[in-house]
Design an enzyme around this catalytic site. Structure first.
Site, PDB file in Angstrom:
ATOM      1  N   ASN A  27       0.859  -1.171   0.000  1.00  0.00           N
ATOM      2  CA  ASN A  27       0.000   0.000   0.000  1.00  0.00           C
ATOM      3  C   ASN A  27       0.896   1.221   0.000  1.00  0.00           C
ATOM      4  O   ASN A  27       2.006   1.185   0.524  1.00  0.00           O
ATOM      5  CB  ASN A  27      -0.893   0.016   1.257  1.00  0.00           C
ATOM      6  N   ASP A 145      -4.002  24.700   9.598  1.00  0.00           N
ATOM      7  CA  ASP A 145      -4.829  24.487   8.428  1.00  0.00           C
ATOM      8  C   ASP A 145      -4.687  25.704   7.525  1.00  0.00           C
ATOM      9  O   ASP A 145      -4.394  26.801   7.999  1.00  0.00           O
ATOM     10  CB  ASP A 145      -6.285  24.293   8.887  1.00  0.00           C
TER      11      ASP A 145
END
Length: 187
Positions: A27, A145
């Protein structure tokens, strides 16, 4: 990374490669990797409810009492960079999908210190192991953010103990715009 907003500098455009120890399927996910020391990165594998597939792999290694090998690539062919953050079905190899996009297999090589297949055109590869013991986790967060806010509750994250960092001469570092935008006033 956003100095003054985050607990440590971190890599943003990662391709974190792990392998399911039961099926052998690899993965690759895009996980935040925060620098904790010259030989340790905190890897935040929480991109989905229950954790990203890399986290699911770690749970299997933990059950076996084994360290989880991981390779973090920085800079790679565009189709690989595109596939790393995709939320594909669990068990689907992102590098195989990247090859499907360009209609040719992605060149891969075995890691120097980890038994993982790594895209050969990666600019930088950080190889290492994550301990199966959750008591070795370190706290990460809150996170800056882009609108200038801090988000996320601090939470424990696994630590990659770095074994080696093979790289190209004059590697090209890529990143993603993360955190507070430059020049945003803090309140």
């Amino acid at each position: 990374s956003t100095p003054g907003y985050d607990s440590a500098p971190y890599f943003t455009a990662t391709g974190c490669i792990s392998r399911n120890p039961e099926t052998g399927t690899q993965n690759m996910g895009t996980y935040r990797a925060g620098l904790k020391s010259p030989t340790r990165l905190a890897v935040r594998m929480s991109a989905r409810a229950g954790g990203a597939e890399g986290h699911q792999h770690w749970l299997l290694y933990r059950k076996r009492g084994e360290r989880m090998p991981m390779a973090i690539i920085l800079g790679c062919p565009p189709s690989v960079a595109y596939c790393a953050p995709q939320k594909l079905r669990m068990g689907v190899d992102e590098v195989a999908v990247a090859g499907g996009i360009v209609d040719a297999p992605i060149n891969q090589v075995r890691g120097k210190t980890v038994d993982l297949m790594i895209p050969a055109e990666a600019e930088i590869v950080i190889e290492g192991y994550i301990d199966p013991n959750p008591e070795t986790f370190v706290m990460e967060g809150p996170f800056a953010d882009y609108p200038g806010h801090e988000g996320g509750t601090p939470s424990p994250n696994p630590v990659l103990q770095i074994e080696c960092i093979p790289h190209r001469d004059k590697p090209i570092m890529r990143g993603a715009l993360e955190g507070a935008r430059p020049g945003f006033p803090s309140e």
